[in-house]
Design a protein around this motif. Structure first.
Motif, short mmCIF file in Angstrom:
data_model
loop_
_atom_site.label_atom_id
_atom_site.label_comp_id
_atom_site.label_asym_id
_atom_site.label_seq_id
_atom_site.Cartn_x
_atom_site.Cartn_y
_atom_site.Cartn_z
N ASN A 33 0.86 -1.18 0.00
CA ASN A 33 0.00 0.00 0.00
C ASN A 33 0.89 1.23 0.00
N ASP A 34 0.61 2.17 -0.88
CA ASP A 34 1.45 3.35 -1.01
C ASP A 34 1.42 4.27 0.21
N LYS A 59 5.68 -2.70 1.31
CA LYS A 59 6.15 -2.05 0.09
C LYS A 59 5.08 -1.18 -0.54
N SER A 60 5.54 -0.19 -1.30
CA SER A 60 4.64 0.55 -2.19
C SER A 60 4.31 -0.37 -3.36
N VAL A 65 6.13 -4.62 -7.03
CA VAL A 65 6.30 -5.23 -8.36
C VAL A 65 7.75 -5.66 -8.54
N LYS A 66 8.68 -4.79 -8.20
CA LYS A 66 10.11 -5.13 -8.32
C LYS A 66 10.46 -6.35 -7.47
N LYS A 94 0.31 -4.44 -13.05
CA LYS A 94 1.74 -4.17 -13.19
C LYS A 94 2.62 -5.42 -13.15
N THR A 95 2.05 -6.54 -12.67
CA THR A 95 2.83 -7.77 -12.60
C THR A 95 1.93 -8.94 -12.95
#
Length: 157
Positions: A33-34, A59-60, A65-66, A94-95
């Protein structure tokens, strides 16, 4: 490999941390969550809720995604938890690592209708669920792993 993505507006709490982690047999939990990634108090409470035997990352969406696509995580069994349908759709777009989504809890707010006793949705949520289904992602509702799955596509009719 992502075993499951769960939508739960409470993020990581006892039910998620222990019942789902044990049932899935995961190595790691990734909370995505951003806003949460910027809030030290919420991050601390998430860390306290995590089972000690699994790795935890907060993580954001872009950083998740990374992480999920990194070669080192391909052999890991990962449980992803997001706060809402918006995060689930953004991450899934995104993934390609997300194949199965569990909807656990979306609290009642003004303008939302009851889908189940723990899931309240509005038109935007319905549109996001439909997009996820169109992407070929299985979307189901259940609170705990011992309940039987309810396909969200049946409940949205």
């Amino acid at each position: 490999m992502v075993k499951l993505l769960r939508i739960d507006d409470r993020l990581l709490h006892g039910q998620v941390a222990f019942a789902w982690t044990k049932s899935l047999g995961v190595d790691a939990i990734v909370v995505v969550n951003d806003e949460v990634v910027k809030d030290p108090l919420i991050k601390m409470s998430i860390k306290m809720a995590a089972p000690p035997e699994v790795k935890l990352a907060i993580k954001s969406i872009d950083d998740a995604v990374k992480l999920l696509e990194h070669p080192k995580t391909q052999d890991m069994s990962i449980f992803v938890v997001v706060k809402n349908t918006k995060d689930a759709l953004r991450l899934s777009q995104k993934t390609k690592t997300i194949q199965h989504i569990n909807v656990g809890g979306i609290r009642k707010e003004e303008g939302k209708q009851m889908l189940t006793r723990a899931v309240f949705i509005n038109d935007e949520d319905i549109q996001r669920f439909n997009k996820l289904i169109e992407m070929g992602i299985e979307v189901e509702i259940r609170q705990v792993p011992t309940e039987s799955k309810k396909c969200i596509c049946e409940l949205l009719k």
